[in-house]
Design a protein around this motif. Structure first.
Motif, mmCIF file in Angstrom:
data_model
loop_
_atom_site.group_PDB
_atom_site.id
_atom_site.type_symbol
_atom_site.label_atom_id
_atom_site.label_comp_id
_atom_site.label_asym_id
_atom_site.label_seq_id
_atom_site.Cartn_x
_atom_site.Cartn_y
_atom_site.Cartn_z
ATOM 1 N N THR A 180 46.230 -53.690 -11.563
ATOM 2 C CA THR A 180 44.994 -54.281 -11.680
ATOM 3 C C THR A 180 44.048 -53.697 -12.851
ATOM 4 O O THR A 180 43.019 -54.344 -12.996
ATOM 5 N N THR A 181 44.074 -52.531 -12.708
ATOM 6 C CA THR A 181 43.084 -51.586 -13.670
ATOM 7 C C THR A 181 44.216 -50.571 -14.458
ATOM 8 O O THR A 181 45.085 -50.220 -14.048
ATOM 9 N N SER A 184 45.460 -48.074 -11.972
ATOM 10 C CA SER A 184 46.317 -48.168 -10.745
ATOM 11 C C SER A 184 47.972 -47.529 -11.075
ATOM 12 O O SER A 184 48.540 -47.758 -12.209
ATOM 13 N N TYR A 239 44.856 -50.314 -22.453
ATOM 14 C CA TYR A 239 43.354 -49.893 -21.650
ATOM 15 C C TYR A 239 43.208 -48.498 -22.043
ATOM 16 O O TYR A 239 44.172 -47.619 -21.702
ATOM 17 N N THR A 243 35.883 -44.856 -18.096
ATOM 18 C CA THR A 243 34.568 -45.480 -17.586
ATOM 19 C C THR A 243 33.710 -44.399 -16.975
ATOM 20 O O THR A 243 34.349 -43.396 -16.654
#
Length: 245
Positions: A180-181, A184, A239, A243
């Motif tokens: 999901t990210t 993960s 990705y 962050t």
């Protein structure tokens, strides 16, 4: 007396030099607390039990010094010894301790270039699992600045299985969350029992080669396990941004 004074001056110079060196380069710290692991620890399992891949979370914080260069890079490396895989210890009387591998095997968990506000300060939080085979894993967290000065923090995790010398097969239980990210831990390397996120796969073919299964979300909301040979697993590593916060 003069010789004594010279020794004091020399010692003072050394102390000043060490202090200046320690205060150069970026700051980096591990955030401790009930939610975050920041110190070494040991985990044990009983004989004939299924080893549970203990999950832990860590938060890393790095920042530039007031008079220092901006941050440029963050690196997280885990070193497994004797190996990341189940090690078969000889049970004969002719056992030679020198036969145990001494060089730890390293896996790059994160290697990212910092940009924008991250060059001033950055926080990275992640959750992963210990391996289930006996041995040590040393987690090293490094921050670099634009002058290529480095500071690091680390902790060591120790897994002790009471039946390491007579284990017949590798048995463990591990949590594999859906992808999901970017962070993960959705990809599983079966032999070492390790889970890796896409941040550890992007740009690291050696890590990609470890993966046997990935837990993926489907378009209709279902979940599925897939092997890298049956899908473009590494398209999921797109990705790349770390962050802040």
């Amino acid at each position: 007396m003069r010789f004594y004074l010279l020794l004091l001056l020399f010692a003072s110079a050394l102390l000043t030099s060490c202090t200046l060196d320690d205060e150069s380069g970026p700051r980096i710290d591990l955030v401790g607390g009930s939610r975050f692991l920041s110190a070494s620890r040991t985990v044990t399992t009983s004989a004939n039990s299924v080893a549970l891949a203990d999950t832990f979370a860590t938060r890393v914080f790095a920042e530039r010094r007031d008079d220092g260069a901006e941050l440029s890079r963050m690196l997280i490396v885990v070193q497994y010894s004797p190996t990341p895989y189940p090690y078969v210890y000889p049970t004969t009387t002719a056992f030679n301790p020198d036969s145990i591998p001494t060089e730890p095997a390293s896996i790059v968990y994160l290697d990212t270039v910092l940009t924008g506000p991250q060059r001033q300060s950055v926080a990275f939080q992640f959750r992963t699992n210990m391996r289930t085979t006996s041995g040590r894993e040393k987690w090293v967290f490094s921050a670099f600045d634009a002058d290529n000065k480095e500071k690091e923090r680390s902790f060591t995790l120790v897994m002790r299985n009471s039946d390491s010398a007579r284990i017949a097969y590798h048995r463990y239980a591990v949590l594999l969350p859906a992808f999901t990210t970017p962070y993960s831990n959705s990809s599983l390397a079966l032999l070492p029992g390790l889970t890796l996120p896409s941040s550890a796969l992007r740009g690291h073919p050696e890590n990609q080669a470890l993966i046997d299964l990935a837990y993926l979300p489907l378009a209709n909301g279902d979940r599925a396990l897939a092997a890298p040979t049956t899908l473009s697993l590494y398209a999921l590593t797109g990705y790349s941004k770390l962050t802040t916060g």
